[in-house]
Design a protein around this motif. Structure first.
Motif, PDB file in Angstrom:
ATOM      1  N   GLU A 155      -3.521  14.075  -2.258  1.00 29.24           N
ATOM      2  CA  GLU A 155      -3.937  15.167  -1.380  1.00 29.24           C
ATOM      3  C   GLU A 155      -5.012  14.725  -0.395  1.00 29.24           C
ATOM      4  O   GLU A 155      -5.037  15.172   0.757  1.00 29.24           O
ATOM      5  CB  GLU A 155      -4.444  16.338  -2.226  1.00 29.24           C
ATOM      6  N   VAL A 156      -5.907  13.835  -0.831  1.00 33.61           N
ATOM      7  CA  VAL A 156      -7.012  13.423   0.028  1.00 33.61           C
ATOM      8  C   VAL A 156      -6.611  12.284   0.968  1.00 33.61           C
ATOM      9  O   VAL A 156      -6.953  12.294   2.153  1.00 33.61           O
ATOM     10  CB  VAL A 156      -8.231  13.001  -0.828  1.00 33.61           C
ATOM     11  N   TYR A 157      -5.877  11.293   0.447  1.00 32.02           N
ATOM     12  CA  TYR A 157      -5.607  10.069   1.211  1.00 32.02           C
ATOM     13  C   TYR A 157      -4.129   9.824   1.506  1.00 32.02           C
ATOM     14  O   TYR A 157      -3.791   8.795   2.105  1.00 32.02           O
ATOM     15  CB  TYR A 157      -6.132   8.853   0.442  1.00 32.02           C
ATOM     16  N   GLY A 158      -3.238  10.726   1.092  1.00 33.80           N
ATOM     17  CA  GLY A 158      -1.828  10.391   1.182  1.00 33.80           C
ATOM     18  C   GLY A 158      -1.537   9.242   0.222  1.00 33.80           C
ATOM     19  O   GLY A 158      -2.075   9.201  -0.886  1.00 33.80           O
ATOM     20  N   ASP A 159      -0.722   8.292   0.670  1.00 37.06           N
ATOM     21  CA  ASP A 159      -0.430   7.133  -0.187  1.00 37.06           C
ATOM     22  C   ASP A 159      -1.150   5.879   0.299  1.00 37.06           C
ATOM     23  O   ASP A 159      -0.796   4.760  -0.071  1.00 37.06           O
ATOM     24  CB  ASP A 159       1.075   6.871  -0.248  1.00 37.06           C
ATOM     25  N   ALA A 160      -2.216   6.055   1.127  1.00 35.61           N
ATOM     26  CA  ALA A 160      -2.832   4.917   1.809  1.00 35.61           C
ATOM     27  C   ALA A 160      -4.068   4.367   1.112  1.00 35.61           C
ATOM     28  O   ALA A 160      -4.659   3.398   1.586  1.00 35.61           O
ATOM     29  CB  ALA A 160      -3.202   5.314   3.241  1.00 35.61           C
ATOM     30  N   TYR A 161      -4.502   4.957  -0.006  1.00 35.33           N
ATOM     31  CA  TYR A 161      -5.721   4.451  -0.626  1.00 35.33           C
ATOM     32  C   TYR A 161      -5.468   3.049  -1.181  1.00 35.33           C
ATOM     33  O   TYR A 161      -4.489   2.828  -1.897  1.00 35.33           O
ATOM     34  CB  TYR A 161      -6.207   5.389  -1.742  1.00 35.33           C
ATOM     35  N   PRO A 162      -6.351   2.073  -0.866  1.00 40.06           N
ATOM     36  CA  PRO A 162      -6.049   0.682  -1.243  1.00 40.06           C
ATOM     37  C   PRO A 162      -6.005   0.415  -2.748  1.00 40.06           C
ATOM     38  O   PRO A 162      -5.259  -0.458  -3.194  1.00 40.06           O
ATOM     39  CB  PRO A 162      -7.191  -0.111  -0.583  1.00 40.06           C
ATOM     40  N   ALA A 163      -6.811   1.119  -3.546  1.00 35.86           N
ATOM     41  CA  ALA A 163      -6.826   0.886  -4.996  1.00 35.86           C
ATOM     42  C   ALA A 163      -5.657   1.644  -5.624  1.00 35.86           C
ATOM     43  O   ALA A 163      -5.770   2.805  -6.020  1.00 35.86           O
ATOM     44  CB  ALA A 163      -8.155   1.338  -5.596  1.00 35.86           C
ATOM     45  N   LYS A 164      -4.524   0.985  -5.714  1.00 35.69           N
ATOM     46  CA  LYS A 164      -3.280   1.668  -6.083  1.00 35.69           C
ATOM     47  C   LYS A 164      -3.266   2.176  -7.520  1.00 35.69           C
ATOM     48  O   LYS A 164      -2.419   3.021  -7.864  1.00 35.69           O
ATOM     49  CB  LYS A 164      -2.097   0.736  -5.850  1.00 35.69           C
ATOM     50  N   ILE A 165      -4.184   1.727  -8.353  1.00 35.11           N
ATOM     51  CA  ILE A 165      -4.182   2.179  -9.740  1.00 35.11           C
ATOM     52  C   ILE A 165      -4.401   3.689  -9.843  1.00 35.11           C
ATOM     53  O   ILE A 165      -3.948   4.313 -10.796  1.00 35.11           O
ATOM     54  CB  ILE A 165      -5.236   1.420 -10.570  1.00 35.11           C
ATOM     55  N   VAL A 166      -5.045   4.296  -8.859  1.00 32.65           N
ATOM     56  CA  VAL A 166      -5.292   5.736  -8.935  1.00 32.65           C
ATOM     57  C   VAL A 166      -3.998   6.541  -8.830  1.00 32.65           C
ATOM     58  O   VAL A 166      -3.956   7.715  -9.231  1.00 32.65           O
ATOM     59  CB  VAL A 166      -6.291   6.198  -7.854  1.00 32.65           C
ATOM     60  N   TYR A 167      -2.938   5.927  -8.282  1.00 35.40           N
ATOM     61  CA  TYR A 167      -1.644   6.601  -8.178  1.00 35.40           C
ATOM     62  C   TYR A 167      -0.740   6.321  -9.389  1.00 35.40           C
ATOM     63  O   TYR A 167       0.390   6.805  -9.425  1.00 35.40           O
ATOM     64  CB  TYR A 167      -0.909   6.121  -6.920  1.00 35.40           C
ATOM     65  N   ASP A 168      -1.228   5.541 -10.329  1.00 38.46           N
ATOM     66  CA  ASP A 168      -0.413   5.056 -11.446  1.00 38.46           C
ATOM     67  C   ASP A 168      -0.971   5.602 -12.762  1.00 38.46           C
ATOM     68  O   ASP A 168      -1.825   4.961 -13.398  1.00 38.46           O
ATOM     69  CB  ASP A 168      -0.439   3.524 -11.446  1.00 38.46           C
ATOM     70  N   PRO A 169      -0.542   6.782 -13.202  1.00 38.02           N
ATOM     71  CA  PRO A 169      -1.115   7.387 -14.411  1.00 38.02           C
ATOM     72  C   PRO A 169      -1.064   6.477 -15.643  1.00 38.02           C
ATOM     73  O   PRO A 169      -2.061   6.342 -16.368  1.00 38.02           O
ATOM     74  CB  PRO A 169      -0.266   8.644 -14.603  1.00 38.02           C
ATOM     75  N   LYS A 170       0.064   5.829 -15.872  1.00 39.80           N
ATOM     76  CA  LYS A 170       0.180   4.966 -17.048  1.00 39.80           C
ATOM     77  C   LYS A 170      -0.766   3.769 -16.940  1.00 39.80           C
ATOM     78  O   LYS A 170      -1.464   3.421 -17.903  1.00 39.80           O
ATOM     79  CB  LYS A 170       1.625   4.482 -17.199  1.00 39.80           C
ATOM     80  N   GLY A 171      -0.808   3.143 -15.768  1.00 40.50           N
ATOM     81  CA  GLY A 171      -1.682   1.994 -15.579  1.00 40.50           C
ATOM     82  C   GLY A 171      -3.149   2.364 -15.699  1.00 40.50           C
ATOM     83  O   GLY A 171      -3.954   1.589 -16.248  1.00 40.50           O
ATOM     84  N   LEU A 172      -3.520   3.554 -15.220  1.00 35.82           N
ATOM     85  CA  LEU A 172      -4.909   3.998 -15.308  1.00 35.82           C
ATOM     86  C   LEU A 172      -5.321   4.214 -16.756  1.00 35.82           C
ATOM     87  O   LEU A 172      -6.421   3.824 -17.176  1.00 35.82           O
ATOM     88  CB  LEU A 172      -5.107   5.274 -14.488  1.00 35.82           C
ATOM     89  N   VAL A 173      -4.446   4.828 -17.533  1.00 36.03           N
ATOM     90  CA  VAL A 173      -4.741   5.048 -18.956  1.00 36.03           C
ATOM     91  C   VAL A 173      -4.909   3.705 -19.668  1.00 36.03           C
ATOM     92  O   VAL A 173      -5.841   3.518 -20.470  1.00 36.03           O
ATOM     93  CB  VAL A 173      -3.633   5.893 -19.624  1.00 36.03           C
ATOM     94  N   GLU A 174      -4.048   2.750 -19.387  1.00 36.29           N
ATOM     95  CA  GLU A 174      -4.134   1.442 -20.037  1.00 36.29           C
ATOM     96  C   GLU A 174      -5.421   0.716 -19.643  1.00 36.29           C
ATOM     97  O   GLU A 174      -6.077   0.091 -20.487  1.00 36.29           O
ATOM     98  CB  GLU A 174      -2.916   0.600 -19.672  1.00 36.29           C
ATOM     99  N   ALA A 175      -5.810   0.800 -18.373  1.00 41.13           N
ATOM    100  CA  ALA A 175      -7.050   0.165 -17.925  1.00 41.13           C
ATOM    101  C   ALA A 175      -8.264   0.819 -18.569  1.00 41.13           C
ATOM    102  O   ALA A 175      -9.249   0.146 -18.905  1.00 41.13           O
ATOM    103  CB  ALA A 175      -7.152   0.237 -16.401  1.00 41.13           C
ATOM    104  N   PHE A 176      -8.204   2.122 -18.764  1.00 42.35           N
ATOM    105  CA  PHE A 176      -9.272   2.852 -19.450  1.00 42.35           C
ATOM    106  C   PHE A 176      -9.385   2.387 -20.902  1.00 42.35           C
ATOM    107  O   PHE A 176     -10.492   2.164 -21.411  1.00 42.35           O
ATOM    108  CB  PHE A 176      -8.976   4.350 -19.380  1.00 42.35           C
TER     109      PHE A 176
END
Length: 332
Positions: free
Chosen positions: A25-46
């Motif tokens: 909603e804020v950046y479209g799909d252009a935010y450089p840190a792509k992990i924020v768009y990847d729910p599974k990857g974000l959980v694993e990194a956490f």
């Protein structure tokens, strides 16, 4: 919605979809840190503690604000607080302030965190002001043209590539010797006067150690068109090793090249001088970056977007002045 109805807290796996929606909603799909768009990857990194996200939620658990601590330096105990987003309807609700306050309460007690830093963007001063109002950050460096303008197209807040300001907080002190390149002595004196940790100083007068082989780790961020060269060792072959890495990254159409040097080297002045002759300019100090402090130098392929750099504090304005002055000198 009243500020009191919003709550800041540590990320939970069930927040991941909401984080992706927020950044879209804020950046479209252009935010450089792509992990924020990847729910599974974000959980694993956490779960690995590579990412320690903080979110702000409404009473119905909608994610309206986000920021994360994540490993971003050669030393794994140095975390960046970044990847921030606030839903536009909540920009005046103190969302980022709540995140900073939560970080201030919780992070100093986290095992393994030696220092953390913020990297607020400089296309506006909103995040800089919130950071300094809520936590004892110390500004130490300015990264010129780090972020692509496209990341801000949706909110129409940038006139070109966007600089970021580096500001640090020491969690575990690490007193050590800094070798000062003569060319940057006034800049480093000013920056270190305000640092929240102790250092001692010696002039950097040694030559490269002939027996030492240069070792550089290079990271390329294609979406941001940025390359970062972490120089772990600098020996007699530094010039040729640097040229080899530069050739590699320039083939990838980068706009910005950063180089990280160790201020613990007695010969760091030789390395900084060589970089200056190749068009690199001063960026600032990176506390505990390699376990001991680093020196940021940087080069932009195009003219930097100086007009788009907005900094809030007097200290940040002085650092910006140092950086632009050295850029002008690097241009001959």
């Amino acid at each position: 919605m009243d500020n009191e109805e919003l709550t800041a807290g540590l990320f939970r796996p069930e927040d991941a979809e909401g984080v992706a929606k927020l950044f879209t909603e804020v950046y479209g799909d252009a935010y450089p840190a792509k992990i924020v768009y990847d729910p599974k990857g974000l959980v694993e990194a956490f779960e690995r503690r590579d990412q320690i996200p903080i979110v702000v939620r409404t009473p119905d658990d909608r994610v309206v604000g986000y920021s994360s601590l994540f490993r971003a330096a050669p030393d794994r105990g140095v975390y960046e607080k970044g990847n921030g987003a606030v839903l536009s309807d909540f920009r005046n609700a103190g969302v980022m302030g709540k995140i900073f306050q939560y970080v201030g309460r919780v992070v100093p007690g986290m095992e393994g965190v030696k220092a953390f830093f913020g990297e607020p963007v400089c296309n506006h001063v909103y995040i800089q002001k919130a950071a300094l109002a809520n936590l004892p950050f110390v500004e130490t460096a300015l990264e010129v043209d780090l972020m692509p303008a496209e990341a801000y197209d949706k909110e129409k807040s940038a006139s070109g590539r966007v600089a970021t300001l580096l500001m640090f907080i020491t969690v575990v002190g690490n007193s050590h010797v800094i070798h000062v390149p003569d060319m940057y002595a006034p800049y480093l004196e000013y920056i270190y006067e305000g640092l929240d940790d102790k250092r001692s100083f010696a002039p950097s007068v040694a030559d490269f150690p002939v027996s030492e082989r240069t070792r550089i780790d290079t990271m390329i961020y294609d979406s941001a068109r940025v390359a970062r060269l972490a120089v772990h060792e600098a020996g007699g072959d530094f010039s040729s090793a640097l040229a080899s890495q530069e050739e590699r990254v320039l083939r990838r159409d980068v706009e910005v090249v950063q180089v990280w040097l160790k201020l613990s080297w007695p010969w760091v002045g030789k390395a900084a001088g060589l970089l200056s002759r190749k068009g690199y300019f001063f960026g600032g100090v990176l506390p505990q970056w390699f376990g001991q402090d680093g020196l940021l130098m940087q080069k932009t392929i195009s003219r930097p977007n100086w007009e788009g750099i907005h900094v809030f504090s007097e200290r940040a304005k002085r650092i910006r002045e140092f950086v632009e002055t050295d850029w002008r000198q690097s241009q001959g």
